[in-house]
Enzyme design. Structure first.
Site, PDB file in Angstrom:
ATOM      1  CD  GLU A 180      -2.184  -1.439   2.675  1.00  0.00           C
ATOM      2  OE1 GLU A 180      -2.786  -0.252   3.224  1.00  0.00           O
ATOM      3  OE2 GLU A 180      -2.508  -2.472   3.277  1.00  0.00           O
ATOM      4  CD  GLU A 196      -8.338   1.454   5.832  1.00  0.00           C
ATOM      5  OE1 GLU A 196      -8.120   0.777   6.796  1.00  0.00           O
ATOM      6  OE2 GLU A 196      -7.454   1.325   5.068  1.00  0.00           O
TER       7      GLU A 196
END
Length: 403
Positions: free
Chosen positions: A207, A318
């Protein structure tokens, strides 16, 4: 009062005082023990440096000799040196589609680390003490039901994703904001995920993007970050360079450092380009930032499923919704505005692409959208000749429709 009652009262008071002293002394011992462990950990991750640079936001950037960085504490890397950059970038890569205005606060003075060293944000005692435990420092909270369902342990998403094929990387540009994060244990991030494995304990992810995390950094600045895990965030992996894993090769970008400037509502927009791809020759996963700047790589041996390829790629936002006050958080995602507001108001990803088996960048096919709680944070997709595949996403969190 009788003498017997007086004696009992004095005895009771004495015992209370002694008990209080014992509790205080035990607490002091526990705190001293924790502080000792914290300092030992700092000695492990804060490496010897040849130069330091003071950032305007209070960060201290240490210039560490590249082969002494935390990655080389790993048994499989000990005694080695960083690899040379791969000769071939993915075919179809064009650096002209990415803006170059965005820089990091620590580098505003144009002072960089010397060649042969890498910049590392120095970790402080306060950084570690803010974590829930020393063991969890530098790691995301464990996520239950990682398939982004409503039982995801407080993690909420608004993402676009592709699956059903073999993927060898991904690329996108995302604009940078300063979302409000209302609880110290929460964060708000925008990133791309390269994913493989099932959504159980064997989940592998790589990520990269930007995040606001008061617990990790102690402030509300958006910061360039990386993350990896090979067991669904349980015991492996970490943010940035806070464990042995990611090997940095660049002397001008500090992972974990604040990004400047940022986008403003109805004003100028600033974005960063991020590309992650698997080098066909050695099999390692490389990270590129901005206009063609290679940052470093994740060695393939760190992973199980990602030693081969990815089975899913995601783009989006997120947040952690802790519900610490008994209701949905006010923590914002992206700009804090919903996707429908569009350019200059909502957060975006543009030029979404994936890398195929032939090391070629391709537009997306079969794009799916998912918002866990669309009344809190939502997402919409589009396509045009300038931005290719793009998404708008985000939201304010708690509002009349999001309780």
């Amino acid at each position: 009062m009788s003498s017997q009652s007086t004696t009992i009262l004095i005895f009771a008071c004495t015992m209370m005082i002694l008990l209080s002293m014992f509790v205080v002394e035990s607490s002091v011992r526990i705190n001293e023990t924790r502080l000792t462990r914290v300092r030992l950990h700092l000695n492990k991750i804060n490496k010897p440096f040849v130069k330091t640079i003071q950032s305007p936001d209070g960060d201290v950037i240490d210039c560490v000799v590249s082969h002494l960085q935390p990655a080389f504490d790993h048994p499989k890397l000990r005694g080695q040196r960083p690899l040379e950059a791969p000769v071939e970038r993915p075919k179809g890569h064009n650096s002209s589609d990415e803006r170059v205005e965005t820089i990091q606060l620590w580098a505003e003075s144009k002072e960089f680390c010397p060649k042969g060293t890498i910049p590392i944000r120095r970790t402080t005692e306060n950084d570690v003490l803010r974590a829930s435990s020393l063991r969890r420092f530098g790691r995301k909270r464990k996520i239950r039901g990682v398939r982004h369902d409503t039982m995801s342990g407080g993690h909420e998403h608004a993402v676009a994703f592709v699956n059903g094929d073999k993927y060898y990387g991904a690329k996108a540009s995302m604009n940078v904001w300063t979302p409000e994060v209302t609880d110290a244990s929460e964060f708000s991030l925008s990133q791309l995920w390269v994913i493989s494995g099932s959504f159980g304990n064997d989940l592998n992810t790589i990520e990269a993007g930007w995040q606001v995390s008061p617990e990790l950094y102690g402030d509300g600045y958006p910061r360039f970050f990386t993350y990896w895990t090979t067991d669904a965030y349980q015991t492996t992996g970490c943010y940035n360079l806070l464990c042995s894993g990611f090997v940095q090769t660049n002397n001008r970008i500090a992972i974990g450092a604040a990004i400047s400037p940022r986008s403003s509502y109805n004003g100028k927009q600033f974005d960063i380009g991020v590309m992650i791809w698997k080098d066909p020759k050695h099999g390692h996963w490389w990270l590129q930032f901005g206009s063609g700047v290679l940052i470093g790589y994740w060695p393939s041996f760190l992973f199980t499923h990602l030693q081969k390829e990815a089975s899913m790629v995601q783009f989006g936002g997120e947040v952690v919704n802790s519900r610490s006050r008994g209701y949905h958080t006010n923590t914002q995602m992206g700009s804090g505005h919903f996707a429908d507001e569009g350019f200059g108001k909502a957060a975006y990803f543009r030029n979404l692409q994936v890398v195929d088996w032939d090391n070629s960048l391709l537009p997306l096919t079969n794009l799916h959208l998912l918002a866990d709680h669309p009344n809190c944070y939502d997402i919409k997709a589009g396509k045009n000749n300038v931005w290719g595949d793009y998404i708008y996403y985000g939201g304010p969190g708690r509002n009349a429709g999001c309780q």
